[in-house]
Motif scaffolding. Structure first.
Motif, mmCIF file in Angstrom:
data_model
loop_
_atom_site.group_PDB
_atom_site.id
_atom_site.type_symbol
_atom_site.label_atom_id
_atom_site.label_comp_id
_atom_site.label_asym_id
_atom_site.label_seq_id
_atom_site.Cartn_x
_atom_site.Cartn_y
_atom_site.Cartn_z
ATOM 1 N N THR A 212 0.829 -1.214 0.000
ATOM 2 C CA THR A 212 0.000 0.000 0.000
ATOM 3 C C THR A 212 0.860 1.258 0.000
ATOM 4 N N THR A 213 1.910 1.275 0.812
ATOM 5 C CA THR A 213 2.788 2.455 0.814
ATOM 6 C C THR A 213 3.537 2.574 -0.506
ATOM 7 N N ALA A 214 3.819 1.452 -1.155
ATOM 8 C CA ALA A 214 4.472 1.494 -2.469
ATOM 9 C C ALA A 214 3.562 2.168 -3.500
ATOM 10 N N ILE A 215 2.267 1.892 -3.428
ATOM 11 C CA ILE A 215 1.311 2.527 -4.342
ATOM 12 C C ILE A 215 1.293 4.040 -4.118
ATOM 13 N N PHE A 216 1.278 4.451 -2.850
ATOM 14 C CA PHE A 216 1.310 5.879 -2.537
ATOM 15 C C PHE A 216 2.576 6.531 -3.087
ATOM 16 N N ASN A 217 3.698 5.893 -2.866
ATOM 17 C CA ASN A 217 4.962 6.469 -3.335
ATOM 18 C C ASN A 217 5.010 6.557 -4.858
ATOM 19 N N ALA A 218 4.445 5.530 -5.528
ATOM 20 C CA ALA A 218 4.459 5.517 -6.992
ATOM 21 C C ALA A 218 3.687 6.699 -7.559
ATOM 22 N N TRP A 219 2.586 7.052 -6.914
ATOM 23 C CA TRP A 219 1.778 8.144 -7.452
ATOM 24 C C TRP A 219 2.164 9.507 -6.862
ATOM 25 N N ILE A 220 2.261 9.581 -5.545
ATOM 26 C CA ILE A 220 2.520 10.872 -4.897
ATOM 27 C C ILE A 220 3.934 11.361 -5.171
ATOM 28 N N ASP A 221 4.936 10.480 -5.035
ATOM 29 C CA ASP A 221 6.331 10.900 -5.179
ATOM 30 C C ASP A 221 6.814 10.863 -6.629
ATOM 31 N N LEU A 222 6.435 9.815 -7.368
ATOM 32 C CA LEU A 222 6.937 9.643 -8.737
ATOM 33 C C LEU A 222 5.955 10.128 -9.794
ATOM 34 N N GLY A 223 4.664 10.248 -9.453
ATOM 35 C CA GLY A 223 3.660 10.629 -10.444
ATOM 36 C C GLY A 223 3.524 9.598 -11.554
ATOM 37 N N ASP A 224 3.808 8.339 -11.240
ATOM 38 C CA ASP A 224 3.821 7.262 -12.232
ATOM 39 C C ASP A 224 2.530 6.454 -12.118
ATOM 40 N N LEU A 225 1.522 6.803 -12.931
ATOM 41 C CA LEU A 225 0.232 6.136 -12.855
ATOM 42 C C LEU A 225 0.289 4.676 -13.301
ATOM 43 N N PRO A 226 0.999 4.336 -14.396
ATOM 44 C CA PRO A 226 1.096 2.900 -14.751
ATOM 45 C C PRO A 226 1.732 2.059 -13.655
ATOM 46 N N LEU A 227 2.779 2.577 -13.001
ATOM 47 C CA LEU A 227 3.411 1.828 -11.923
ATOM 48 C C LEU A 227 2.446 1.654 -10.750
ATOM 49 N N ALA A 228 1.724 2.716 -10.408
ATOM 50 C CA ALA A 228 0.737 2.610 -9.323
ATOM 51 C C ALA A 228 -0.346 1.590 -9.673
ATOM 52 N N SER A 229 -0.739 1.550 -10.958
ATOM 53 C CA SER A 229 -1.752 0.586 -11.403
ATOM 54 C C SER A 229 -1.234 -0.839 -11.294
ATOM 55 N N GLN A 230 0.013 -1.062 -11.698
ATOM 56 C CA GLN A 230 0.582 -2.406 -11.635
ATOM 57 C C GLN A 230 0.734 -2.880 -10.197
ATOM 58 N N LEU A 231 1.148 -1.998 -9.316
ATOM 59 C CA LEU A 231 1.244 -2.366 -7.901
ATOM 60 C C LEU A 231 -0.143 -2.608 -7.308
ATOM 61 N N SER A 232 -1.131 -1.847 -7.778
ATOM 62 C CA SER A 232 -2.500 -2.055 -7.316
ATOM 63 C C SER A 232 -3.017 -3.417 -7.737
ATOM 64 N N CYS A 233 -2.689 -3.825 -8.959
ATOM 65 C CA CYS A 233 -3.090 -5.164 -9.417
ATOM 66 C C CYS A 233 -2.397 -6.252 -8.603
ATOM 67 N N LEU A 234 -1.166 -5.981 -8.184
ATOM 68 C CA LEU A 234 -0.470 -6.934 -7.320
ATOM 69 C C LEU A 234 -1.193 -7.051 -5.974
ATOM 70 N N THR A 235 -1.681 -5.934 -5.459
ATOM 71 C CA THR A 235 -2.456 -5.961 -4.225
ATOM 72 C C THR A 235 -3.764 -6.716 -4.423
ATOM 73 N N LEU A 236 -4.390 -6.513 -5.586
ATOM 74 C CA LEU A 236 -5.605 -7.264 -5.897
ATOM 75 C C LEU A 236 -5.334 -8.762 -5.918
ATOM 76 N N LEU A 237 -4.145 -9.135 -6.380
ATOM 77 C CA LEU A 237 -3.783 -10.548 -6.384
ATOM 78 C C LEU A 237 -3.755 -11.098 -4.962
ATOM 79 N N PHE A 238 -3.234 -10.299 -4.020
ATOM 80 C CA PHE A 238 -3.268 -10.701 -2.623
ATOM 81 C C PHE A 238 -4.708 -10.953 -2.171
ATOM 82 N N VAL A 239 -5.610 -10.022 -2.518
ATOM 83 C CA VAL A 239 -7.012 -10.129 -2.104
ATOM 84 C C VAL A 239 -7.650 -11.385 -2.690
#
Length: 528
Positions: A212-239
């Motif tokens: 979850t903090t990786a998703i925040f860093n990807a968007w807030i710090d890097l502004g990288d929406l594709p990276l945030a999306s890919q990490l979000s899908c990884l979190t969905l895999l956990f769910v």
């Protein structure tokens, strides 16, 4: 009908679309450096929180459901109260109590005449262990609630049969009652795991970096929406893995009971009864009493430092947003359940599509909403420019509409579940009798369904309203500039160690979290 379900499902679809169509130049670097650390920390956190929550919740549920001991009636509802406390508030409270400058370490240094921190060892809350401790306490009511219901609904005849075979109370628990409660514990553990994955405030405050903090860093710090999306899908895999494991764990579980005999409370030995009281007191004190007393004291001490004008403005923004989200969620839930009632084609599928958001962490859903709203904004601006106009800027993303849409996608499932349970209590014969008298759908809804669903609709509204007020992660990602909600306002000052400015809002956050707990208690009492 299809449109409503599709809108609530759209952020999830957009998330996958962005993940597979977008390219992130940072993903390779993340993969070779800290990605597996994030994954490892997430797994440790999930397992640790679930195990500790079971340790807190299962014994308490067993004692309350099976034995008559001093304080049982009180603990039956009081052990649900920690649900009213946001986890990041509890984290802040225990950090201040147990920190080097906290009252406990100050007392120990004065008592033993220690001079510096190197003179003694003391627990460090800003660690993985501290995060597991806090999150397990806050989420243990899920284990207690579902386990208590299961223990209370087990048949007394099974216990009598075991006693006739000479089994002790401990043997009956380990060989009969606990195995029968395993499906309920598995479901509750899945809820705890998903809530743990969804948490951002606690782990960020303790500097425990996970997905979850990786998703925040990807968007807030890097502004990288594709990276945030890919990490979000990884979190969905956990769910998804958690849900699949939970279902597989009970796929072969079958209970055979020819007769059902209600549970009768037993009177334990006096010493055992007071031990049960002591255990429940310990859990309740750690999870609710200590944080609540600390918050009340802070609110009293720093009441003069509260910025009442900012507090009022922020509260009105939060209340207005939560009100409209709750109202729309209840309307959507009612429409979807009416569709199921009248056998609308694929109504069950549409309801499930609309309910998927609740199983997804707020951070992940916020990224999906961000993709949808930013895409719409680009389309609108491109269209305006195409017809000779000038760029009008952000219309949806970066506004309260985006936050409201995220809350609606996430919490509509709560309203759907509440309204669905209300419809199940209305016999179909009522509808048939009304049709025989010449009433149509609108008339049946006005004269039968709505009057009988008042309680369910109010419950749905209240639950969504309060969940929307407390949601932090989605609000942090989507809030407009210079706009705060109640949760983000508290967290921002808490994270900078300026809690005195938000002690009153924090206490208000706890108070508004109490009604859902009372509703849970009421639902448990109705099962008795």
């Amino acid at each position: 009908m299809w449109l409503l379900a599709f809108l609530l499902f759209l952020p999830i679809f957009a998330l996958f679309w962005e993940s597979f169509s977008g390219f992130s130049e940072h993903f390779s670097h993340l993969y070779h450096t800290v990605l597996f650390i994030y994954i490892k920390n997430s797994l440790i956190l999930l397992v640790g929180v679930c195990l500790m929550a079971i340790i807190w919740g299962v014994p308490s549920a067993y004692f309350v459901s099976r034995f008559q001991f001093p304080g049982r009636k009180f603990f039956r509802w009081a052990l649900l109260l920690p649900l009213a406390l946001p986890a990041y508030l509890v984290a802040f409270v225990y950090t201040n109590i147990l920190d080097y400058a906290g009252p406990i370490q100050i007392f120990l240094r004065q008592l033993f005449e220690w001079q510096t921190a190197s003179d003694y060892w003391f627990v460090d809350m800003r660690t993985m262990g501290g995060a597991i401790f806090v999150l397990s306490l806050v989420f243990s009511p899920y284990i207690f609630w579902l386990s208590n219901i299961n223990f209370s609904e087990q048949s007394m005849s099974l216990i009598h049969a075991a006693k006739l075979q000479g089994k002790s109370q401990q043997q009956i628990f380990w060989r009969i009652q606990l195995p029968l409660a395993r499906p309920a514990i598995a479901v509750a553990s899945t809820l705890v795991a998903m809530e743990t994955l969804a948490d951002y405030g606690t782990v960020a405050y303790f500097s425990v970096w996970h997905i979850t903090t990786a998703i925040f860093n990807a968007w807030i710090d890097l502004g990288d929406l594709p990276l945030a999306s890919q990490l979000s899908c990884l979190t969905l895999l956990f769910v998804v893995v958690l849900i699949v494991l939970e279902k597989r764990s009970r796929r072969k579980t079958t209970l055979y009971a020819h007769e059902y005999e209600p549970i009768v409370l037993e009177k334990p030995k006096k010493v055992n009864a007071w031990l049960m009281t002591g255990w429940c007191t310990l859990v309740w004190s750690l999870a609710f009493l200590v944080p609540s007393i600390w918050l009340i004291n802070e609110a009293y001490v720093y009441i003069d430092q509260t910025d009442w004008s900012v507090f009022y403005q922020m509260s009105m923004t939060s209340f207005s947003l939560a009100f409209w989200v709750a109202l729309i969620a209840v309307i959507i839930a009612f429409i979807l359940q009416v569709a199921k009632r009248v056998n609308f084609p694929h109504a069950t599928l549409l309801t499930r599509m609309a309910s998927l958001g609740y199983a997804i962490p707020g951070t992940v859903l916020a990224i999906g909403v961000l993709i949808v709203t930013s895409t719409l904004d680009h389309w609108i601006n491109d269209g305006v420019v195409y017809f000779g106009g000038s760029i009008i800027g952000l219309v949806f993303s970066g506004t309260l509409l985006a936050i409201g849409f995220a809350f609606l996608c996430r919490f509509s499932a709560v309203a759907i579940g509440s309204v669905e349970s209300g419809f199940e209590k209305i016999p179909n014969s009522y509808d048939e009798a009304a049709k025989l008298q010449g009433h149509y759908l609108r008339s049946i809804a006005q004269k039968i369904w709505l009057p009988l669903l008042k309680s369910s609709l109010f419950t749905a509204f209240l639950l969504v309203f309060l969940e929307s007020l407390k949601e932090l992660s989605a609000a942090l990602l989507l809030r407009p500039f210079n706009v705060e909600t109640l949760s983000t306002y508290i967290y921002q000052y808490m994270a900078t160690e300026r809690f005195e400015l938000v002690s009153i809002p924090a206490l208000l956050m706890v108070l508004i979290g109490l009604p859902p707990v009372l509703l849970l208690t009421y639902s448990m009492d109705k099962r008795k």
